[in-house]
Scaffold this active site. Structure first.
Site: not given
Ligand code: PLP
Length: 395
Positions: A57, A287, A335
């Site tokens: 993800k 800055y 930036m």
């Molecule tokens: C993001 C996620 C994971 C992975 O988590 P990690 O701590 O990065 O291994 C596993 N299960 C669910 C439901 C998640 O949202």
């Protein structure tokens, strides 16, 4: 360090020329060897009954979803986890055929149509959502049942049906047309903690819910509970699939979990020196003039800034690596650029590579190091690099 001289390929969906990165002022390097190593270590560590889901993800935690997914699958992962429908579609469009679980919730007809069309596997979190799915699939007269994953809330208080309602929920889904239960799962809130009690209670609740279903003669094809931390903590939490994100990217979820297996960080953040100059004692830098030169010094400007994902809150609280040496950052991070006190390298040249995260020689700066300085977690650091930085895969 110019040690990695292999021909790079650009590992993002940006339409970049293969060699465009040579002209880049800053880039994220993705070490596919390290990625493959981590996945192989994880697979070796699991019992043969447990499959590895690589959680990709958020563009694979900023590493580039397609390249990471392909490499993880080649190295022994058999499932992919994403948060959203478009993330799943991106993988399918790249020709990836492995099962893809959408960890987030989906509700709209458009999402459900896309799930069916692209053969993605949704998470169902409530009876209401299950009814919507069934109705939408009925309306388009969808042929084969869609594999769905039942999410139980055992104590995270995020998505899922309360674990005590598991039996009712599962029975409802079983009665609905167009849906086939592929797994039942839950998510742990404190698996990275030194105190195991909350995790143990979530584990107990999950077991109790499953025992009740079994007692009712309900067949459960597949169970999963563990994220990275739980995977490295206790094999009793592994079940049929482990959902591993952070560890795939080579980082440990907590210091006390470093002994379980050997992981190598996959991401390296590099930029180039764009100007070098000498400034006199008393000269203000950047800055707000938060830095005033206490003596004459060699100032180096680097072509990376907070718009690339280097947090401004690291100003004057970070170091970088040049020629295997630690060099302090000075003045406010801007930036697109930041400044260094490079007095320790008097002959530093414009164009030289600066490593902000990663390894040079014996020195290493990790996402955990930044996370500690910023009072956050390494997950957030990895996800923070913007798409202005090309992802460059090295073998
Ligand atoms: C993001 C996620 C994971 C992975 O988590 P990690 O701590 O990065 O291994 C596993 N299960 C669910 C439901 C998640 O949202």
């Amino acid at each position: 360090m110019l040690s990695r001289k292999q021909t790079p390929s650009v590992a993002s969906n940006q339409q970049c020329d293969t060699y465009a990165w040579f002209s880049q002022r800053a880039w994220v390097e993705i070490d596919l060897k390290a990625l493959s190593h981590n996945v192989q270590q994880l697979v070796k560590y699991l019992s043969p009954r447990t499959q590895l889901m690589a959680v990709v993800k958020a563009d694979a935690y900023g590493h580039g979803a397609v390249t990471v997914a392909q490499t993880a699958l080649q190295s022994g992962a058999s499932w992919l986890g994403v948060a959203t429908v478009p993330e799943g579609i991106q993988l399918r469009e790249a020709g990836i055929e492995a099962p893809i679980l959408i960890l987030g919730a989906t509700h709209t007809p458009e999402q459900i149509h896309a799930i069916a069309h692209w053969k993605l596997q949704p998470t169902l979190c409530s009876p209401k959502q299950a009814l919507i799915f069934s109705n939408v699939l009925e309306a388009i007269n969808y042929g084969s049942p869609v594999p769905i994953h039942i999410k139980l809330d055992t104590g995270m208080s995020r998505l899922g049906t309360d674990w005590q309602q598991a039996a009712e929920f599962v029975q409802l889904v079983q009665r609905l047309p167009h849906l086939a239960i592929a797994s039942i799962y839950s998510h742990l809130a404190t698996a990275d903690s030194l105190d195991p009690r909350v995790m143990q209670e979530q584990h107990r609740r999950f077991e109790e819910a499953i025992a009740q279903l079994k007692g009712m003669g309900i067949k459960i094809p597949c169970l999963h509970l563990a994220n990275s931390a739980a995977t490295l903590t206790d094999s009793a939490l592994h079940y049929d699939i482990v959902r591993v994100g952070l560890a795939v990217y080579g980082l440990y979820p907590a210091a006390h979990l470093q002994t379980a297996i050997d992981l190598k960080p996959v991401l390296q953040l590099n930029a180039r020196v764009t100007q070098v100059k000498t400034i006199a004692v008393g000269t203000g830098v950047s800055y707000g003039h938060q830095f005033i030169a206490p003596h004459e010094l060699r100032l180096a400007v680097v072509g990376i800034g907070y718009a690339d994902g280097v947090p401004r809150n690291l100003s004057q609280n970070m170091q970088v690596l040049i020629r295997g040496q630690r060099v302090p950052q000075i003045g406010t991070i801007t930036m697109d650029q930041l400044m260094l006190d490079a007095s320790a390298i008097p002959d530093l040249q414009e164009g030289e590579i600066v490593t902000l995260l990663g390894e040079q020689g014996k020195e290493q700066i990790s996402a955990n190091d930044w996370a500690e300085r910023l009072n956050t977690i390494s997950w957030e650091i990895l996800c923070g690099f913007k798409h202005r930085l090309p992802r460059v895969a090295v073998m």
